[in-house]
Design a protein around this motif. Structure first.
Motif, mmCIF file in Angstrom:
data_model
loop_
_atom_site.group_PDB
_atom_site.id
_atom_site.type_symbol
_atom_site.label_atom_id
_atom_site.label_comp_id
_atom_site.label_asym_id
_atom_site.label_seq_id
_atom_site.Cartn_x
_atom_site.Cartn_y
_atom_site.Cartn_z
ATOM 1 N N HIS A 237 0.701 -1.388 -0.254
ATOM 2 C CA HIS A 237 0.286 -0.095 -0.094
ATOM 3 C C HIS A 237 1.539 1.381 -0.329
ATOM 4 C CE1 HIS A 237 -3.968 -1.258 0.595
ATOM 5 N NE2 HIS A 237 -3.361 -2.568 1.785
ATOM 6 N N LYS A 238 1.769 1.310 0.694
ATOM 7 C CA LYS A 238 3.417 2.194 0.707
ATOM 8 C C LYS A 238 3.310 2.600 -0.344
ATOM 9 C CE LYS A 238 5.847 4.929 3.957
ATOM 10 N NZ LYS A 238 5.277 5.321 4.973
ATOM 11 N N ILE A 239 3.868 1.294 -1.282
ATOM 12 C CA ILE A 239 4.623 1.512 -2.495
ATOM 13 C C ILE A 239 4.005 2.607 -3.585
ATOM 14 C CG2 ILE A 239 5.735 0.697 -4.220
ATOM 15 C CD1 ILE A 239 6.643 -1.564 -1.570
ATOM 16 N N GLY A 240 2.797 1.571 -3.434
ATOM 17 C CA GLY A 240 1.994 2.439 -4.347
ATOM 18 C C GLY A 240 1.627 4.022 -4.686
ATOM 19 N N GLY A 241 1.255 3.712 -2.880
ATOM 20 C CA GLY A 241 1.285 5.239 -2.468
ATOM 21 C C GLY A 241 1.129 6.761 -2.435
ATOM 22 N N VAL A 242 2.877 6.751 -2.379
ATOM 23 C CA VAL A 242 3.778 7.041 -2.378
ATOM 24 C C VAL A 242 3.927 6.588 -4.324
ATOM 25 C CG1 VAL A 242 6.455 7.221 -2.404
ATOM 26 C CG2 VAL A 242 4.949 6.840 -0.522
ATOM 27 N N ILE A 243 3.829 6.217 -5.364
ATOM 28 C CA ILE A 243 4.363 6.594 -6.287
ATOM 29 C C ILE A 243 3.732 7.048 -6.404
ATOM 30 C CG2 ILE A 243 4.867 5.363 -8.773
ATOM 31 C CD1 ILE A 243 5.858 2.796 -6.979
ATOM 32 N N VAL A 244 1.679 7.204 -6.637
ATOM 33 C CA VAL A 244 0.780 7.619 -6.924
ATOM 34 C C VAL A 244 1.334 8.855 -6.838
ATOM 35 C CG1 VAL A 244 -1.349 8.250 -6.797
ATOM 36 C CG2 VAL A 244 -0.551 5.575 -7.460
ATOM 37 N N ASN A 245 1.053 9.368 -5.250
ATOM 38 C CA ASN A 245 1.169 10.361 -4.314
ATOM 39 C C ASN A 245 2.956 12.063 -4.606
ATOM 40 O OD1 ASN A 245 -1.668 10.192 -3.747
ATOM 41 N ND2 ASN A 245 -0.726 9.019 -1.570
ATOM 42 N N SER A 246 3.154 11.107 -5.612
ATOM 43 C CA SER A 246 4.446 11.859 -5.760
ATOM 44 C C SER A 246 5.267 12.147 -6.499
ATOM 45 C CB SER A 246 5.592 11.130 -4.288
ATOM 46 O OG SER A 246 5.453 11.441 -3.368
ATOM 47 N N ASP A 375 -6.272 -6.895 -0.091
ATOM 48 C CA ASP A 375 -6.353 -5.861 -1.143
ATOM 49 C C ASP A 375 -4.816 -4.919 -1.599
ATOM 50 O OD1 ASP A 375 -5.841 -3.771 0.759
ATOM 51 O OD2 ASP A 375 -7.195 -2.287 -0.313
ATOM 52 N N ARG A 376 -3.583 -6.050 -0.904
ATOM 53 C CA ARG A 376 -2.654 -5.951 -0.882
ATOM 54 C C ARG A 376 -2.175 -5.697 -2.397
ATOM 55 N NH1 ARG A 376 -3.460 -10.494 -0.363
ATOM 56 N NH2 ARG A 376 -1.793 -12.481 -1.062
ATOM 57 N N TYR A 377 -2.113 -6.118 -3.507
ATOM 58 C CA TYR A 377 -1.514 -6.280 -4.739
ATOM 59 C C TYR A 377 -2.566 -4.605 -5.910
ATOM 60 C CZ TYR A 377 0.597 -10.547 -4.000
ATOM 61 O OH TYR A 377 1.504 -11.500 -3.024
ATOM 62 N N VAL A 378 -3.461 -4.055 -5.084
ATOM 63 C CA VAL A 378 -4.261 -3.230 -6.021
ATOM 64 C C VAL A 378 -3.445 -1.921 -5.905
ATOM 65 C CG1 VAL A 378 -5.694 -1.665 -5.752
ATOM 66 C CG2 VAL A 378 -6.495 -3.830 -5.406
ATOM 67 N N PRO A 379 -2.679 -1.219 -4.975
ATOM 68 C CA PRO A 379 -1.849 -0.196 -4.934
ATOM 69 C C PRO A 379 -0.624 -0.452 -5.758
ATOM 70 C CG PRO A 379 -2.374 -0.595 -2.374
ATOM 71 C CD PRO A 379 -3.215 -1.744 -3.283
ATOM 72 N N ILE A 380 0.232 -1.374 -6.171
ATOM 73 C CA ILE A 380 1.347 -1.889 -7.294
ATOM 74 C C ILE A 380 0.337 -1.314 -8.693
ATOM 75 C CG2 ILE A 380 2.929 -3.683 -7.924
ATOM 76 C CD1 ILE A 380 3.596 -2.241 -4.879
ATOM 77 N N ILE A 381 -0.556 -2.165 -8.654
ATOM 78 C CA ILE A 381 -1.910 -2.320 -9.909
ATOM 79 C C ILE A 381 -1.793 -0.544 -10.201
ATOM 80 C CG2 ILE A 381 -3.302 -2.399 -11.166
ATOM 81 C CD1 ILE A 381 -3.813 -5.494 -9.906
ATOM 82 N N GLU A 382 -1.881 -0.033 -9.326
ATOM 83 C CA GLU A 382 -2.541 1.578 -9.404
ATOM 84 C C GLU A 382 -1.547 2.567 -9.979
ATOM 85 O OE1 GLU A 382 -4.639 4.537 -6.786
ATOM 86 O OE2 GLU A 382 -3.688 3.571 -5.794
ATOM 87 N N THR A 406 -2.939 10.069 -12.529
ATOM 88 C CA THR A 406 -3.522 10.021 -11.595
ATOM 89 C C THR A 406 -5.258 10.184 -10.905
ATOM 90 O OG1 THR A 406 -1.660 11.418 -10.679
ATOM 91 C CG2 THR A 406 -3.459 10.506 -9.246
ATOM 92 N N ILE A 407 -5.668 10.384 -11.569
ATOM 93 C CA ILE A 407 -7.792 10.241 -11.191
ATOM 94 C C ILE A 407 -8.122 8.428 -12.044
ATOM 95 C CG2 ILE A 407 -9.253 11.468 -12.258
ATOM 96 C CD1 ILE A 407 -7.663 14.433 -11.861
ATOM 97 N N ILE A 408 -7.706 8.482 -12.958
ATOM 98 C CA ILE A 408 -7.583 7.846 -14.065
ATOM 99 C C ILE A 408 -7.693 6.696 -13.236
ATOM 100 C CG2 ILE A 408 -7.934 6.553 -16.009
ATOM 101 C CD1 ILE A 408 -7.577 9.300 -17.553
ATOM 102 N N LEU A 412 -9.541 3.848 -12.216
ATOM 103 C CA LEU A 412 -10.101 1.445 -12.314
ATOM 104 C C LEU A 412 -9.483 0.762 -10.817
ATOM 105 C CD1 LEU A 412 -7.691 2.560 -15.321
ATOM 106 C CD2 LEU A 412 -10.511 2.077 -15.118
ATOM 107 N N THR A 413 -8.737 1.520 -9.451
ATOM 108 C CA THR A 413 -8.140 0.266 -8.737
ATOM 109 C C THR A 413 -9.288 0.832 -7.286
ATOM 110 O OG1 THR A 413 -7.065 2.361 -9.109
ATOM 111 C CG2 THR A 413 -6.391 -0.067 -10.161
ATOM 112 N N ASN A 414 -8.788 1.455 -6.987
ATOM 113 C CA ASN A 414 -8.338 1.410 -5.206
ATOM 114 C C ASN A 414 -10.247 2.502 -4.774
ATOM 115 O OD1 ASN A 414 -6.387 0.913 -4.430
ATOM 116 N ND2 ASN A 414 -5.821 3.210 -5.030
#
Length: 516
Positions: A237-246, A375-382, A406-408, A412-414
């Motif tokens: 979740h952290k990896i996906g969140g940081v990539i998406v938000n940063s 849902d551990r793999y969802v942020p990576i997909i996102e 980022t929006i799209i 599609l995921t989270n």
């Protein structure tokens, strides 16, 4: 003993006041920054801030996993178990702090290639090194801060954080005015980060004297396995969140230029300030929800969630309306018309903010109930979708393209998977009611914002003074939005629950003030 509601209210009040003061000081400091240093420094500052946020991936969800493990022993006052967990926490965060330092320094030689930085700002590698040092030292005392937060005394950490931030901002402003040196600006940041963490650590030692005990039992194997399992899930979740938000600033720098990052950073300062306000509000209730989940049945937890969700919707739709109506007028007065984006880019920024914040109630209950695994793999997909779509769209339409990616990817995921997991594994209920509410609320929010925008423009059409016009726009937006909102929802069950909650909060605050 204070109730969960009272503790949450106290934490929220301190957090909102602290963040409001911090926001005001940030605006003032940004004016000083822009007038003493060039726009390129602003872009570099925003880019490096995003990059060190990526470095926080080294934390990999360990904090959230151990915090969740603390709720039950804190509720039962099991000191031996708390000591064991805190000892584990200390070792983990020492390793994390060293990892951030090492990984950050490994990035230094390549810093001009990351984000395609083409800037006249000197000493870029040294400047980034200072950012790395500031990021790493914040980890060495984090475990004590987390104990205070998990024990529902977040307001104490808020006081230390924002007093430190206020003093730091004042000193940084003075440094910029007198010396006009960005390096000294960053050195000041490092000094205050260290002092804040040091003093907060000493406060924790006074609150919990057992932290100094040396007779500590090792964490049992079952708890260790649970922490490792949750930490692994949270790391994804952290990896996906940081990539998406940063990564937005990095992508904008690469495809639109460092000056566009500087323009975007002014909007980002405001949205990030609001993000922090929302974060403080919802983080303030995580410990209470975690305590609730450990003691009370799921039916009551679901009722609390519905109340929090509607209250969150009210806040986020109101904030989004204020941003859309007031963003450009405020930027024009604050920094200048040369820093303003067109209406489409502003709409995309606001939509990005809305989508992220409307997820807050779900994320809060997920963290409090420890539902990280499903849902551990969802942020990576996102994050993968986000990078591909954002880069593609940024090449085509610049800044707005990076944000649309980022929006799209989030839609599609989270946006739909997170509540599905919460309802299925946490609240033990069907999700369809949530989806219907989310869709209906969002449509109402769009129409609502459009109506308020039209009313505000009508009211201010003949006002020529920009400052007076902005003040009238602000007041009109506040009044029009909330009047229309209450008129639309006042008969709904959710509104009645939130109104009752607000009445209870008022009584709680009143009683607290009376007792002194």
């Amino acid at each position: 003993m204070w109730s969960r509601t009272a503790r949450s209210v106290q934490n929220i009040i301190y957090s909102v006041i602290g963040q409001s003061v911090a926001l005001l000081l940030s605006f003032i400091l940004r004016i000083v920054f822009v007038r003493t240093l060039s726009n390129e420094y602003l872009g570099v500052d925003s880019l490096f801030t995003s990059l060190v946020t990526v470095l926080s991936l080294a934390e990999l969800g360990v904090g959230s996993a151990i915090n969740f493990s603390l709720y039950q022993p804190l509720a039962k006052k099991n000191v031996n178990r708390i000591k064991s967990l805190m000892h584990l926490y200390k070792k983990a965060y020492t390793i994390i702090g060293l990892a951030v330092l090492i990984i950050g320094f490994c990035m230094v030689p390549f810093i001009q290639n990351i984000g395609n930085v083409k800037s006249s700002v000197p000493n870029l590698k040294f400047l980034f090194s200072l950012f790395v040092v500031n990021s790493s030292i914040s980890y060495f005392y984090s475990y004590k801060k987390s104990l205070i937060v998990a024990d529902q005394y977040r307001y104490i950490t808020v006081i230390y954080t924002y007093v430190s931030f206020a003093l730091m901002s004042i000193v940084q402003g003075i440094v910029l005015i007198i010396f006009k040196q960005y390096i000294l600006y960053l050195v000041t940041m490092i000094i205050f980060t260290f002092l804040q963490n040091l003093f907060l650590s000493k406060k924790a030692d006074k609150m919990y004297p057992f932290l100094k005990d040396t007779n500590i039992d090792p964490v049992d194997k079952m708890t260790t396995r649970l922490i490792v399992r949750n930490a692994y899930a949270m790391s994804l979740h952290k990896i996906g969140g940081v990539i998406v938000n940063s990564m937005d600033s990095v992508i904008i720098s690469a495809f639109a230029g460092i000056k566009q990052v500087g323009r975007y950073s002014n909007y980002l300062l405001i949205t990030n300030a609001l993000n922090l306000v929302f974060s403080q509000i919802f983080t303030a209730i995580i410990a209470s929800v975690g305590n609730l989940g450990a003691e009370v049945n799921r039916r009551h937890t679901k009722e609390v969630f519905n109340t929090v969700f509607f209250a969150g919707y009210w806040l986020v739709s109101f904030s989004s309306c204020c941003l859309f109506v007031l963003f450009n007028p405020f930027i024009s007065i604050w920094i200048g018309k040369g820093y303003v984006f067109n209406t489409f880019v502003v709409a995309v920024i606001v939509l990005n903010f809305y989508i992220y914040q409307i997820r807050r109630p779900v994320l809060t209950f997920r963290d409090a109930l420890g539902i990280y695994w499903y849902d551990r793999y969802v942020p990576i997909i996102e994050s993968g979708l986000n990078l591909v779509i954002s880069i593609f769209l940024a090449r085509q339409i610049g800044v707005s393209g990076a944000l649309l990616g980022t929006i799209i990817s989030s839609l599609l995921t989270n946006v739909w998977i997170e509540p599905l997991m919460l309802y299925r594994h946490g609240l033990k209920s069907k999700t369809i009611q949530y989806y219907c509410k989310l869709a209906g609320y969002s449509v109402v929010a769009v129409i609502h914002i459009a109506v308020v925008q039209l009313l505000v423009l009508t009211v201010t059409a003949k006002i020529r003074n920009t400052i007076i016009s902005f003040v009238v726009m602000l007041l009109a937006t506040i009044v029009f939005f909330n009047v229309v909102f209450v008129a639309f929802f006042f008969k709904s069950h959710d509104f009645k629950l939130v109104w009752k909650l607000m009445a209870n909060i008022f009584i709680t605050v009143k009683n607290k003030l009376v007792k002194g």
